[in-house]
Design a protein around this motif. Structure first.
Motif, PDB file in Angstrom:
ATOM      1  N   LEU A 298       0.820  -1.214   0.000  1.00 36.26           N
ATOM      2  CA  LEU A 298       0.000   0.000   0.000  1.00 36.26           C
ATOM      3  C   LEU A 298       0.854   1.263   0.000  1.00 36.26           C
ATOM      4  N   THR A 299       2.148   1.087   0.243  1.00 35.17           N
ATOM      5  CA  THR A 299       3.062   2.238   0.256  1.00 35.17           C
ATOM      6  C   THR A 299       4.379   1.853  -0.412  1.00 35.17           C
ATOM      7  N   ASP A 300       5.111   2.855  -0.854  1.00 34.21           N
ATOM      8  CA  ASP A 300       6.525   2.660  -1.168  1.00 34.21           C
ATOM      9  C   ASP A 300       7.270   2.716   0.158  1.00 34.21           C
ATOM     10  N   VAL A 301       8.436   2.106   0.197  1.00 33.60           N
ATOM     11  CA  VAL A 301       9.284   2.205   1.398  1.00 33.60           C
ATOM     12  C   VAL A 301      10.632   2.746   0.939  1.00 33.60           C
TER      13      VAL A 301
ATOM     14  N   PRO B  97       8.858  -3.488  -1.791  1.00 31.20           N
ATOM     15  CA  PRO B  97       7.535  -2.863  -1.718  1.00 31.20           C
ATOM     16  C   PRO B  97       7.424  -1.701  -2.696  1.00 31.20           C
ATOM     17  N   VAL B  98       6.462  -1.795  -3.590  1.00 29.28           N
ATOM     18  CA  VAL B  98       6.161  -0.715  -4.530  1.00 29.28           C
ATOM     19  C   VAL B  98       4.659  -0.476  -4.429  1.00 29.28           C
ATOM     20  N   LYS B  99       4.308   0.743  -4.073  1.00 23.88           N
ATOM     21  CA  LYS B  99       2.890   1.074  -3.877  1.00 23.88           C
ATOM     22  C   LYS B  99       2.047   0.650  -5.079  1.00 23.88           C
ATOM     23  N   GLY B 100       0.970  -0.047  -4.822  1.00 22.49           N
ATOM     24  CA  GLY B 100       0.063  -0.458  -5.893  1.00 22.49           C
ATOM     25  C   GLY B 100       0.409  -1.801  -6.513  1.00 22.49           C
TER      26      GLY B 100
ATOM     27  N   GLU C 115       7.899   4.263   5.954  1.00 20.37           N
ATOM     28  CA  GLU C 115       6.823   3.529   6.617  1.00 20.37           C
ATOM     29  C   GLU C 115       6.291   2.525   5.612  1.00 20.37           C
ATOM     30  N   LYS C 116       5.890   1.366   6.099  1.00 19.94           N
ATOM     31  CA  LYS C 116       5.406   0.323   5.184  1.00 19.94           C
ATOM     32  C   LYS C 116       4.004  -0.117   5.591  1.00 19.94           C
ATOM     33  N   TRP C 117       3.111  -0.155   4.610  1.00 23.20           N
ATOM     34  CA  TRP C 117       1.765  -0.685   4.825  1.00 23.20           C
ATOM     35  C   TRP C 117       1.516  -1.799   3.824  1.00 23.20           C
ATOM     36  N   VAL C 118       0.987  -2.905   4.298  1.00 26.67           N
ATOM     37  CA  VAL C 118       0.636  -4.013   3.393  1.00 26.67           C
ATOM     38  C   VAL C 118      -0.775  -4.496   3.706  1.00 26.67           C
TER      39      VAL C 118
END
Ligand SMILES: O=C(O)CCC(=O)C(=O)O
Ligand SMILES: [Fe+2]
Length: 146
Positions: free
Chosen positions: A47-50, A67-70, A99-102
């Motif tokens: 859900l976010t880039d880190v 992590p790549v948003k989207g 920050e990281k959201w998954v």
């Protein structure tokens, strides 16, 4: 994949240093998984880039996802027999900057039986045991065609 018996979307966030120890998403057969079956597959959305760190690493498979948003990662946790695939051991590397959201969608096994024929390694219905006890299923273990 039929998602009708998938688990609710689970959202997680990691701050600086946040990580997740190496694990398999497969739960194996327990009283918890008797109704819908084990987690046959995982859909994990970033859900976010880190800025730095936070990759999802699969040490047995020798791959890691940044992590790549989207974007999303999808993998099968189980063989068609229902046994966990050890190559799916994975963990979240510590977030170093940002920050990281998954979000995780865990798809369960029993719903796939109409579309996925069991092939090799197919244990018979009788092979499923928990604590040495044979289990009775609410849905058939043997796939049926509609
Ligand atoms: O955050 C990640 O990269 C992995 C998360 C994960 O494996 C899980 O929640 O089961
Ligand atoms: Fe996981």
């Amino acid at each position: 994949m039929r998602p009708s018996s998938a688990e609710e979307l689970q959202v997680a966030s990691y701050a600086f240093g946040g990580h997740y120890e190496v694990h398999m998403d497969a739960l194996r057969l327990t009283s918890e998984t008797m109704d819908r079956g084990d987690r046959i597959a995982t859909f994990m959305f970033y859900l976010t880039d880190v800025e730095k760190g936070g990759s999802t690493a699969f040490p047995m498979a020798g791959v890691a996802a940044r992590p790549v948003k989207g974007s999303a990662v999808f993998w099968n946790n189980l063989f068609s027999s229902g046994n966990p695939d050890e190559r799916t051991w994975h963990g979240a590397c510590p977030v170093i900057m940002g920050e990281k959201w998954v979000a995780n969608k865990w798809i369960r096994y029993f719903d796939q039986m109409q579309t996925h024929q069991c092939k090799s390694q197919q244990p018979s219905q009788m092979d499923f045991k928990v604590n040495g006890k044979k289990l009775k299923f609410k849905q058939p273990v043997v796939p049926t065609r509609r």
